[in-house]
Design a protein around this motif. Sequence first.
Motif, PDB file in Angstrom:
ATOM      1  N   LEU A 130       0.924  -1.260  -0.030  1.00 58.05           N
ATOM      2  CA  LEU A 130      -0.123   0.133   0.039  1.00 58.05           C
ATOM      3  C   LEU A 130       0.937   1.087  -0.069  1.00 58.05           C
ATOM      4  O   LEU A 130       2.086   1.293   0.277  1.00 58.05           O
ATOM      5  N   GLN A 131       0.337   2.060  -0.422  1.00 58.18           N
ATOM      6  CA  GLN A 131       1.079   3.544  -0.440  1.00 58.18           C
ATOM      7  C   GLN A 131       0.324   4.796   0.287  1.00 58.18           C
ATOM      8  O   GLN A 131       0.343   4.925   1.555  1.00 58.18           O
ATOM      9  N   CYS A 132      -0.651   5.374  -0.423  1.00 63.50           N
ATOM     10  CA  CYS A 132      -1.711   6.204   0.458  1.00 63.50           C
ATOM     11  C   CYS A 132      -2.598   5.536   1.264  1.00 63.50           C
ATOM     12  O   CYS A 132      -3.040   6.065   2.218  1.00 63.50           O
ATOM     13  N   GLY A 133      -3.071   4.167   0.692  1.00 65.11           N
ATOM     14  CA  GLY A 133      -3.860   3.422   1.552  1.00 65.11           C
ATOM     15  C   GLY A 133      -5.464   3.603   1.244  1.00 65.11           C
ATOM     16  O   GLY A 133      -6.318   2.960   1.762  1.00 65.11           O
ATOM     17  N   ILE A 134      -5.733   4.571   0.335  1.00 65.09           N
ATOM     18  CA  ILE A 134      -7.135   4.778   0.070  1.00 65.09           C
ATOM     19  C   ILE A 134      -7.706   3.518  -0.276  1.00 65.09           C
ATOM     20  O   ILE A 134      -9.089   3.057  -0.036  1.00 65.09           O
ATOM     21  N   CYS A 135      -7.109   3.010  -1.442  1.00 70.81           N
ATOM     22  CA  CYS A 135      -7.821   1.655  -1.855  1.00 70.81           C
ATOM     23  C   CYS A 135      -7.669   0.219  -1.028  1.00 70.81           C
ATOM     24  O   CYS A 135      -8.039  -0.613  -1.387  1.00 70.81           O
ATOM     25  N   CYS A 141      -6.116   1.256  -7.904  1.00 66.73           N
ATOM     26  CA  CYS A 141      -5.118   1.680  -7.011  1.00 66.73           C
ATOM     27  C   CYS A 141      -4.655   3.183  -7.669  1.00 66.73           C
ATOM     28  O   CYS A 141      -3.846   2.948  -8.660  1.00 66.73           O
ATOM     29  N   ARG A 142      -4.980   4.168  -7.210  1.00 70.65           N
ATOM     30  CA  ARG A 142      -4.411   5.404  -7.739  1.00 70.65           C
ATOM     31  C   ARG A 142      -2.831   5.733  -7.943  1.00 70.65           C
ATOM     32  O   ARG A 142      -2.356   6.435  -8.355  1.00 70.65           O
ATOM     33  N   CYS A 143      -2.344   5.141  -6.815  1.00 75.20           N
ATOM     34  CA  CYS A 143      -1.002   5.042  -6.606  1.00 75.20           C
ATOM     35  C   CYS A 143      -0.333   4.066  -7.525  1.00 75.20           C
ATOM     36  O   CYS A 143       0.976   3.845  -7.264  1.00 75.20           O
TER      37      CYS A 143
HETATM   38  S1  FES Z   1      -2.318   2.938  -2.316  1.00 71.86           S
HETATM   39 FE1  FES Z   1      -3.043   4.746  -2.876  1.00 71.86          FE
HETATM   40  S2  FES Z   1      -5.017   4.372  -4.102  1.00 71.86           S
HETATM   41 FE2  FES Z   1      -3.604   2.629  -3.805  1.00 71.86          FE
END
Ligand code: FES
Length: 158
Positions: free
Chosen positions: A99-104, A136-138
Amino acid sequence: MAKNHVITTINGEPVEYLCETSQTLLDVLRDELGLTGSKEGCASGDCGACSVTIDGRLVCSCLVMGAEANGKSITTIEGMADGEKLHPLQQKFLEQAALQCGICTPGMLIAAKSLLERNPDPTETEVRYWLAGNLCRCTGYDKIIRTVMDVAAEMRSA
Ligand code: FES
Ligand code: FES
Protein backbone atom coordinates in the motif's frame (compact mmCIF):
# COMPACT_ATOMS: atom_id res chain seq x y z
CA MET A 1 -39.88 12.68 4.92
CA ALA A 2 -39.91 9.67 7.24
CA LYS A 3 -36.63 7.87 7.57
CA ASN A 4 -36.18 4.16 6.95
CA HIS A 5 -35.71 1.99 10.01
CA VAL A 6 -33.16 -0.68 9.20
CA ILE A 7 -32.31 -3.74 11.29
CA THR A 8 -29.16 -5.44 10.15
CA THR A 9 -25.99 -7.20 11.25
CA ILE A 10 -22.64 -5.52 10.78
CA ASN A 11 -19.44 -7.42 11.46
CA GLY A 12 -21.39 -9.96 13.48
CA GLU A 13 -23.13 -7.42 15.72
CA PRO A 14 -26.82 -6.51 15.53
CA VAL A 15 -27.19 -2.89 14.36
CA GLU A 16 -30.25 -0.69 13.90
CA TYR A 17 -30.22 2.67 12.18
CA LEU A 18 -32.43 5.26 10.56
CA CYS A 19 -31.53 6.47 7.09
CA GLU A 20 -32.89 8.68 4.37
CA THR A 21 -34.13 6.87 1.28
CA SER A 22 -31.44 8.70 -0.69
CA GLN A 23 -28.54 7.55 1.50
CA THR A 24 -26.28 4.83 0.18
CA LEU A 25 -24.99 2.07 2.41
CA LEU A 26 -21.58 3.76 2.16
CA ASP A 27 -23.12 7.03 3.45
CA VAL A 28 -24.72 5.18 6.33
CA LEU A 29 -21.56 3.28 7.26
CA ARG A 30 -19.39 6.38 7.22
CA ASP A 31 -21.73 9.19 8.27
CA GLU A 32 -24.24 7.50 10.57
CA LEU A 33 -22.29 4.61 12.06
CA GLY A 34 -18.75 6.01 12.13
CA LEU A 35 -17.35 3.09 10.15
CA THR A 36 -15.02 5.16 8.02
CA GLY A 37 -12.77 2.32 6.86
CA SER A 38 -14.78 1.96 3.66
CA LYS A 39 -13.69 4.79 1.39
CA GLU A 40 -15.49 6.84 -1.21
CA GLY A 41 -13.33 7.13 -4.29
CA CYS A 42 -15.91 7.66 -7.00
CA ALA A 43 -19.46 7.04 -5.67
CA SER A 44 -20.29 5.43 -9.01
CA GLY A 45 -19.16 1.81 -8.73
CA ASP A 46 -15.89 2.29 -10.58
CA CYS A 47 -13.12 2.19 -7.97
CA GLY A 48 -13.96 -0.50 -5.40
CA ALA A 49 -12.71 1.60 -2.46
CA CYS A 50 -16.10 1.16 -0.78
CA SER A 51 -16.16 -2.67 -1.07
CA VAL A 52 -18.04 -4.63 1.59
CA THR A 53 -19.77 -7.98 1.59
CA ILE A 54 -23.51 -8.40 1.99
CA ASP A 55 -24.57 -11.94 2.89
CA GLY A 56 -21.14 -13.03 1.67
CA ARG A 57 -21.37 -11.29 -1.70
CA LEU A 58 -18.79 -8.68 -2.65
CA VAL A 59 -20.46 -5.36 -3.50
CA CYS A 60 -19.69 -1.67 -3.86
CA SER A 61 -21.46 -0.08 -0.91
CA CYS A 62 -21.83 3.17 -2.89
CA LEU A 63 -24.21 1.30 -5.22
CA VAL A 64 -26.41 -0.15 -2.47
CA MET A 65 -29.00 1.96 -0.68
CA GLY A 66 -28.82 2.03 3.10
CA ALA A 67 -32.42 0.83 3.31
CA GLU A 68 -31.55 -2.28 1.28
CA ALA A 69 -29.39 -3.59 4.11
CA ASN A 70 -32.49 -4.45 6.14
CA GLY A 71 -32.27 -8.07 7.29
CA LYS A 72 -28.83 -8.54 5.71
CA SER A 73 -25.44 -9.37 7.15
CA ILE A 74 -22.70 -6.93 6.23
CA THR A 75 -18.97 -7.25 6.65
CA THR A 76 -16.75 -4.18 6.43
CA ILE A 77 -13.02 -3.71 6.79
CA GLU A 78 -13.57 -3.00 10.49
CA GLY A 79 -14.65 -6.63 10.92
CA MET A 80 -11.65 -8.17 9.17
CA ALA A 81 -9.24 -8.46 12.10
CA ASP A 82 -9.99 -10.90 14.91
CA GLY A 83 -9.72 -8.54 17.87
CA GLU A 84 -6.06 -7.46 18.00
CA LYS A 85 -5.05 -10.17 15.53
CA LEU A 86 -4.89 -8.94 11.97
CA HIS A 87 -6.20 -11.10 9.16
CA PRO A 88 -3.27 -12.69 7.26
CA LEU A 89 -4.01 -10.40 4.32
CA GLN A 90 -3.81 -7.30 6.51
CA GLN A 91 -0.60 -8.53 8.12
CA LYS A 92 1.06 -9.31 4.81
CA PHE A 93 -0.04 -6.05 3.18
CA LEU A 94 1.84 -4.30 5.99
CA GLU A 95 4.90 -6.55 5.88
CA GLN A 96 5.25 -6.34 2.12
CA ALA A 97 4.26 -2.67 1.88
CA ALA A 98 1.43 -3.46 -0.52
CA LEU A 99 0.00 0.00 0.00
CA GLN A 100 1.04 3.57 -0.51
CA CYS A 101 -1.57 6.23 0.38
CA GLY A 102 -3.89 3.47 1.61
CA ILE A 103 -7.14 4.78 0.15
CA CYS A 104 -7.72 1.68 -1.96
CA THR A 105 -6.45 -0.70 0.72
CA PRO A 106 -9.68 -1.47 2.64
CA GLY A 107 -11.45 -2.31 -0.60
CA MET A 108 -8.51 -4.37 -1.85
CA LEU A 109 -8.45 -6.34 1.39
CA ILE A 110 -12.19 -7.00 1.45
CA ALA A 111 -12.11 -8.07 -2.20
CA ALA A 112 -9.03 -10.27 -1.75
CA LYS A 113 -10.55 -11.97 1.29
CA SER A 114 -13.69 -12.63 -0.69
CA LEU A 115 -11.62 -14.21 -3.47
CA LEU A 116 -9.63 -16.47 -1.14
CA GLU A 117 -12.83 -17.66 0.54
CA ARG A 118 -14.10 -18.80 -2.85
CA ASN A 119 -10.83 -19.87 -4.38
CA PRO A 120 -7.97 -20.63 -1.98
CA ASP A 121 -5.58 -21.41 -4.85
CA PRO A 122 -6.04 -18.67 -7.46
CA THR A 123 -3.71 -18.17 -10.39
CA GLU A 124 -2.13 -14.76 -10.80
CA THR A 125 -4.52 -14.11 -13.67
CA GLU A 126 -7.49 -14.97 -11.47
CA VAL A 127 -6.26 -12.57 -8.78
CA ARG A 128 -5.78 -9.83 -11.35
CA TYR A 129 -9.25 -10.35 -12.81
CA TRP A 130 -10.89 -10.54 -9.37
CA LEU A 131 -9.25 -7.28 -8.26
CA ALA A 132 -9.87 -5.55 -11.59
CA GLY A 133 -12.73 -3.60 -10.00
CA ASN A 134 -10.43 -2.18 -7.35
CA LEU A 135 -8.43 0.76 -8.61
CA CYS A 136 -5.21 1.96 -7.03
CA ARG A 137 -4.34 5.52 -7.99
CA CYS A 138 -0.88 4.96 -6.55
CA THR A 139 -0.60 2.10 -9.08
CA GLY A 140 0.99 -0.37 -6.69
CA TYR A 141 -0.67 -3.31 -8.37
CA ASP A 142 2.30 -5.67 -8.58
CA LYS A 143 2.93 -5.66 -4.83
CA ILE A 144 -0.77 -6.09 -4.14
CA ILE A 145 -1.12 -9.06 -6.50
CA ARG A 146 2.09 -10.67 -5.23
CA THR A 147 0.96 -10.23 -1.63
CA VAL A 148 -2.42 -11.83 -2.26
CA MET A 149 -0.66 -14.78 -3.97
CA ASP A 150 1.73 -15.12 -1.00
CA VAL A 151 -1.10 -15.07 1.53
CA ALA A 152 -3.05 -17.65 -0.46
CA ALA A 153 0.00 -19.96 -0.40
CA GLU A 154 0.54 -19.36 3.33
CA MET A 155 -3.09 -20.02 4.17
CA ARG A 156 -3.07 -23.25 2.16
CA SER A 157 -0.05 -24.55 4.05
CA ALA A 158 -1.33 -23.45 7.49
S1 FES B 1 -2.35 2.86 -2.25
FE1 FES B 1 -3.03 4.82 -2.90
S2 FES B 1 -4.74 4.37 -4.13
FE2 FES B 1 -3.90 2.46 -3.74
S1 FES C 1 -16.76 4.64 -4.12
FE1 FES C 1 -17.87 2.86 -4.57
S2 FES C 1 -16.90 2.03 -6.32
FE2 FES C 1 -15.87 3.93 -5.96
